[in-house]
Design a protein around this motif. Structure first.
Motif, PDB file in Angstrom:
ATOM      1  N   THR A 179       0.859  -1.184   0.000  1.00 61.24           N
ATOM      2  CA  THR A 179       0.000   0.000   0.000  1.00 61.24           C
ATOM      3  C   THR A 179       0.896   1.235   0.000  1.00 61.24           C
ATOM      4  OG1 THR A 179      -1.542  -1.278   1.372  1.00 61.24           O
ATOM      5  CG2 THR A 179      -1.975   1.081   1.156  1.00 61.24           C
ATOM      6  N   PRO A 180       1.454   1.568  -1.150  1.00 59.01           N
ATOM      7  CA  PRO A 180       2.399   2.691  -1.183  1.00 59.01           C
ATOM      8  C   PRO A 180       1.721   4.036  -0.930  1.00 59.01           C
ATOM      9  CG  PRO A 180       2.033   1.812  -3.395  1.00 59.01           C
ATOM     10  CD  PRO A 180       1.268   0.946  -2.447  1.00 59.01           C
ATOM     11  N   VAL A 181       2.478   4.939  -0.320  1.00 61.39           N
ATOM     12  CA  VAL A 181       2.014   6.306  -0.085  1.00 61.39           C
ATOM     13  C   VAL A 181       3.070   7.264  -0.622  1.00 61.39           C
ATOM     14  CG1 VAL A 181       0.598   5.731   1.937  1.00 61.39           C
ATOM     15  CG2 VAL A 181       2.994   6.384   2.254  1.00 61.39           C
ATOM     16  N   THR A 182       2.640   8.471  -0.945  1.00 66.31           N
ATOM     17  CA  THR A 182       3.564   9.455  -1.516  1.00 66.31           C
ATOM     18  C   THR A 182       4.117  10.419  -0.468  1.00 66.31           C
ATOM     19  OG1 THR A 182       1.694  10.889  -2.075  1.00 66.31           O
ATOM     20  CG2 THR A 182       2.459   9.368  -3.779  1.00 66.31           C
ATOM     21  N   PHE A 183       3.547  10.435   0.725  1.00 66.59           N
ATOM     22  CA  PHE A 183       4.053  11.329   1.770  1.00 66.59           C
ATOM     23  C   PHE A 183       5.230  10.675   2.497  1.00 66.59           C
ATOM     24  CE2 PHE A 183       0.309   9.160   3.552  1.00 66.59           C
ATOM     25  CZ  PHE A 183       0.830   8.577   4.700  1.00 66.59           C
ATOM     26  N   PRO A 184       6.085  11.481   3.116  1.00 67.05           N
ATOM     27  CA  PRO A 184       7.235  10.928   3.831  1.00 67.05           C
ATOM     28  C   PRO A 184       6.803  10.084   5.034  1.00 67.05           C
ATOM     29  CG  PRO A 184       7.510  13.289   3.477  1.00 67.05           C
ATOM     30  CD  PRO A 184       6.095  12.940   3.102  1.00 67.05           C
ATOM     31  N   VAL A 185       7.453   8.952   5.185  1.00 68.31           N
ATOM     32  CA  VAL A 185       7.239   8.087   6.347  1.00 68.31           C
ATOM     33  C   VAL A 185       8.518   8.110   7.170  1.00 68.31           C
ATOM     34  CG1 VAL A 185       6.816   5.728   7.135  1.00 68.31           C
ATOM     35  CG2 VAL A 185       5.555   6.631   5.161  1.00 68.31           C
ATOM     36  N   LEU A 186       8.349   8.449   8.443  1.00 68.77           N
ATOM     37  CA  LEU A 186       9.471   8.534   9.383  1.00 68.77           C
ATOM     38  C   LEU A 186       9.399   7.368  10.350  1.00 68.77           C
ATOM     39  CD1 LEU A 186       9.151  12.335  10.238  1.00 68.77           C
ATOM     40  CD2 LEU A 186      10.236  11.269   8.259  1.00 68.77           C
ATOM     41  N   PHE A 187      10.550   7.017  10.925  1.00 67.75           N
ATOM     42  CA  PHE A 187      10.607   5.892  11.864  1.00 67.75           C
ATOM     43  C   PHE A 187      11.000   6.373  13.255  1.00 67.75           C
ATOM     44  CE2 PHE A 187      11.425   3.881   7.691  1.00 67.75           C
ATOM     45  CZ  PHE A 187      10.297   3.066   7.657  1.00 67.75           C
ATOM     46  N   ASP A 188      10.103   6.140  14.196  1.00 64.78           N
ATOM     47  CA  ASP A 188      10.302   6.491  15.607  1.00 64.78           C
ATOM     48  C   ASP A 188      10.477   5.191  16.397  1.00 64.78           C
ATOM     49  OD1 ASP A 188      10.394   7.950  17.982  1.00 64.78           O
ATOM     50  OD2 ASP A 188       8.216   8.142  18.125  1.00 64.78           O
ATOM     51  N   LYS A 189      11.559   4.461  16.113  1.00 67.00           N
ATOM     52  CA  LYS A 189      11.789   3.126  16.672  1.00 67.00           C
ATOM     53  C   LYS A 189      11.824   3.112  18.197  1.00 67.00           C
ATOM     54  CE  LYS A 189      14.750   1.624  12.889  1.00 67.00           C
ATOM     55  NZ  LYS A 189      16.028   0.966  12.604  1.00 67.00           N
ATOM     56  N   GLU A 190      12.322   4.175  18.795  1.00 67.72           N
ATOM     57  CA  GLU A 190      12.440   4.223  20.253  1.00 67.72           C
ATOM     58  C   GLU A 190      11.271   4.965  20.905  1.00 67.72           C
ATOM     59  OE1 GLU A 190      16.306   5.831  21.010  1.00 67.72           O
ATOM     60  OE2 GLU A 190      17.300   4.263  19.863  1.00 67.72           O
ATOM     61  N   ASN A 191      10.314   5.370  20.108  1.00 70.16           N
ATOM     62  CA  ASN A 191       9.118   6.072  20.580  1.00 70.16           C
ATOM     63  C   ASN A 191       9.410   7.371  21.325  1.00 70.16           C
ATOM     64  OD1 ASN A 191       6.846   4.357  19.686  1.00 70.16           O
ATOM     65  ND2 ASN A 191       7.928   2.822  20.901  1.00 70.16           N
ATOM     66  N   LYS A 192      10.512   7.993  21.024  1.00 69.46           N
ATOM     67  CA  LYS A 192      10.845   9.268  21.675  1.00 69.46           C
ATOM     68  C   LYS A 192       9.893  10.379  21.238  1.00 69.46           C
ATOM     69  CE  LYS A 192      15.716   8.308  22.456  1.00 69.46           C
ATOM     70  NZ  LYS A 192      17.099   8.675  22.140  1.00 69.46           N
ATOM     71  N   VAL A 193       9.605  10.445  19.945  1.00 72.55           N
ATOM     72  CA  VAL A 193       8.709  11.485  19.446  1.00 72.55           C
ATOM     73  C   VAL A 193       7.280  11.181  19.883  1.00 72.55           C
ATOM     74  CG1 VAL A 193       7.825  12.640  17.379  1.00 72.55           C
ATOM     75  CG2 VAL A 193      10.247  12.016  17.536  1.00 72.55           C
ATOM     76  N   SER A 194       6.909   9.923  19.872  1.00 71.55           N
ATOM     77  CA  SER A 194       5.576   9.530  20.338  1.00 71.55           C
ATOM     78  C   SER A 194       5.345   9.991  21.779  1.00 71.55           C
ATOM     79  CB  SER A 194       5.401   8.010  20.261  1.00 71.55           C
ATOM     80  OG  SER A 194       5.629   7.561  18.952  1.00 71.55           O
ATOM     81  N   LYS A 195       6.364   9.864  22.596  1.00 72.75           N
ATOM     82  CA  LYS A 195       6.259  10.314  23.986  1.00 72.75           C
ATOM     83  C   LYS A 195       6.156  11.837  24.061  1.00 72.75           C
ATOM     84  CE  LYS A 195       8.511   6.284  25.866  1.00 72.75           C
ATOM     85  NZ  LYS A 195       9.786   5.679  26.214  1.00 72.75           N
ATOM     86  N   LEU A 196       6.923  12.543  23.215  1.00 73.21           N
ATOM     87  CA  LEU A 196       6.850  14.010  23.201  1.00 73.21           C
ATOM     88  C   LEU A 196       5.437  14.502  22.909  1.00 73.21           C
ATOM     89  CD1 LEU A 196      10.018  15.089  21.148  1.00 73.21           C
ATOM     90  CD2 LEU A 196       9.593  15.478  23.581  1.00 73.21           C
ATOM     91  N   TYR A 197       4.729  13.751  22.057  1.00 72.87           N
ATOM     92  CA  TYR A 197       3.383  14.147  21.644  1.00 72.87           C
ATOM     93  C   TYR A 197       2.296  13.389  22.404  1.00 72.87           C
ATOM     94  CZ  TYR A 197       5.211  17.158  18.069  1.00 72.87           C
ATOM     95  OH  TYR A 197       5.843  18.184  17.421  1.00 72.87           O
ATOM     96  N   ASP A 198       2.670  12.689  23.461  1.00 64.36           N
ATOM     97  CA  ASP A 198       1.719  11.981  24.322  1.00 64.36           C
ATOM     98  C   ASP A 198       0.814  11.047  23.522  1.00 64.36           C
ATOM     99  OD1 ASP A 198       0.630  11.304  26.785  1.00 64.36           O
ATOM    100  OD2 ASP A 198      -0.926  12.845  26.657  1.00 64.36           O
ATOM    101  N   VAL A 199       1.421  10.298  22.614  1.00 68.46           N
ATOM    102  CA  VAL A 199       0.663   9.346  21.796  1.00 68.46           C
ATOM    103  C   VAL A 199       0.361   8.125  22.648  1.00 68.46           C
ATOM    104  CG1 VAL A 199       0.763   7.824  19.785  1.00 68.46           C
ATOM    105  CG2 VAL A 199       1.655  10.164  19.645  1.00 68.46           C
ATOM    106  N   ASN A 200      -0.931   7.874  22.840  1.00 72.00           N
ATOM    107  CA  ASN A 200      -1.342   6.703  23.607  1.00 72.00           C
ATOM    108  C   ASN A 200      -2.475   5.939  22.921  1.00 72.00           C
ATOM    109  OD1 ASN A 200      -3.561   8.301  24.134  1.00 72.00           O
ATOM    110  ND2 ASN A 200      -2.949   8.778  26.226  1.00 72.00           N
TER     111      ASN A 200
END
Length: 166
Positions: free
Chosen positions: A106-127
């Motif tokens: 399922t290809p997409v044209t927008f950039p896909v980033l990898f947050d392997k350590e979930n550091k950014v997820s934690k910054l944004y309180d992703v739960n």
């Protein structure tokens, strides 16, 4: 009795709507900065996107709603990217192989980033998966959506259009 029940239902619906609006509604906190590697090997830094309306979509390949909304997000990216809109898909899995496998199907044209350590997820309180954050041109977090259900894309579009007009 029926009139009281209808009044109670309307009041309950309004209260629920206000509660949801306060969770998802506009805010003006400065978006935490980050830099993450992308699928193409580049490092994407949020600070470099100031002046753009940015949508961060935190997702995982095992997440059914994430898979469901991904093609819709790609349509939004294609439609609004020339107007100052940037969509970044932020994969939160430790191992990127499953994400790469799914993106090959399922290809997409927008950039896909990898947050392997979930550091950014934690910054944004992703739960919740997916979680979507809208950042205005000045770098402020304006909207946060937790989860996805069909029809949410209409609200995304309204928010994109409103932020692009600012």
């Amino acid at each position: 009795m029926r009139s009281k029940l209808n009044t109670w239902i309307r009041a309950t619906a309004l209260t629920a709507t206000l509660a949801v609006s306060s969770l998802v509604g506009a805010s003006s906190a400065l978006a935490p900065s980050f830099a993450l590697p992308s699928r193409t090997g580049d490092v994407v830094a949020l600070d470099k996107l100031k002046g753009q309306v940015v949508m961060l979509n935190f997702w995982a390949s095992w997440c059914g709603p994430c898979r469901q909304e991904m093609p819709l997000l790609d349509q939004m990216h294609k439609r609004y990217s020339s107007l100052g809109f940037t969509l970044l898909g932020v994969n939160v899995e430790e191992n990127t192989k499953d994400a790469e496998k799914w993106l090959a199907q399922t290809p997409v044209t927008f950039p896909v980033l990898f947050d392997k350590e979930n550091k950014v997820s934690k910054l944004y309180d992703v739960n919740a998966m997916p979680s979507t954050v809208f950042i205005d041109r000045k770098g402020n977090v304006r909207y946060l959506h937790r989860g996805y259900k069909p029809g949410d894309e209409a609200e995304y579009l309204n928010q994109i259009r409103a932020l692009l007009k600012e």
